[in-house]
Enzyme design. Structure first.
Site, PDB file in Angstrom:
ATOM      1  N   VAL A  68       0.832  -1.200   0.000  1.00 52.66           N
ATOM      2  CA  VAL A  68       0.000   0.000   0.000  1.00 52.66           C
ATOM      3  C   VAL A  68       0.871   1.257   0.000  1.00 52.66           C
ATOM      4  CG1 VAL A  68      -0.239   0.112   2.518  1.00 52.66           C
ATOM      5  CG2 VAL A  68      -2.045   1.034   1.090  1.00 52.66           C
ATOM      6  N   CYS A  69       0.371   2.305  -0.653  1.00 52.63           N
ATOM      7  CA  CYS A  69       0.988   3.634  -0.591  1.00 52.63           C
ATOM      8  C   CYS A  69      -0.163   4.626  -0.415  1.00 52.63           C
ATOM      9  CB  CYS A  69       1.843   3.921  -1.838  1.00 52.63           C
ATOM     10  SG  CYS A  69       0.900   4.013  -3.378  1.00 52.63           S
ATOM     11  N   ARG A  70      -0.020   5.835  -0.905  1.00 54.17           N
ATOM     12  CA  ARG A  70      -1.084   6.821  -0.744  1.00 54.17           C
ATOM     13  C   ARG A  70      -2.274   6.515  -1.655  1.00 54.17           C
ATOM     14  NH1 ARG A  70      -2.502  11.956  -3.048  1.00 54.17           N
ATOM     15  NH2 ARG A  70      -3.504  13.278  -1.508  1.00 54.17           N
ATOM     16  N   MET A  97      -3.871   4.155   0.770  1.00 55.23           N
ATOM     17  CA  MET A  97      -4.368   4.569   2.082  1.00 55.23           C
ATOM     18  C   MET A  97      -5.556   5.523   1.979  1.00 55.23           C
ATOM     19  SD  MET A  97      -2.888   2.865   4.405  1.00 55.23           S
ATOM     20  CE  MET A  97      -3.505   3.765   5.829  1.00 55.23           C
TER      21      MET A  97
END
Length: 119
Positions: A68-70, A97
């Site tokens: 996961v990232c932004r 996220m």
């Protein structure tokens, strides 16, 4: 290292994630992590992945590692690299996220007295 097109990376939405016992790898930068992250996530920034392969090898190998990232771009690149390198069975989390928060999943922050948020 083999090049894998991020568009060919296995991807799931936040709503498709198992509700428990998920191995979540957050590849955002330290300031993003400190502002707000999933409580059980492991944090290794994208640029640090090659140097921290030994830590990645310690993650469970009997289930996928959800990356996961932004918003899903960096995590797609990370998942592509992890799969190509044979480090873990990586799956990109679409929407990152931002979607995690929208779906009502919990986040915690490392900044005392400041409400957790997704940067």
């Amino acid at each position: 290292m083999a090049v894998v097109n991020p568009a060919e990376v296995p991807t799931v939405s936040v709503s498709e994630l198992p509700s428990e016992d998920v191995v979540l790898l957050d590849v955002r930068e330290p300031d993003e992590w400190a502002a707000g992250h999933a409580p059980e996530a492991v944090h290794i920034p994208l640029g640090d992945l090659p140097a921290r392969v030994a830590e990645l090898a310690e993650l469970p190998d009997d289930k996928p590692v959800y990356v996961v990232c932004r918003s899903g771009g960096r995590s797609a690149r990370a998942a592509a690299w992890l799969n190509a390198a044979g480090v873990v069975d990586a799956v990109n989390v679409a929407g990152g996220m931002k979607s995690w928060l929208t779906e009502g999943r919990s986040i915690v922050g490392d900044r005392e007295g400041v409400r957790a948020e997704v940067l």
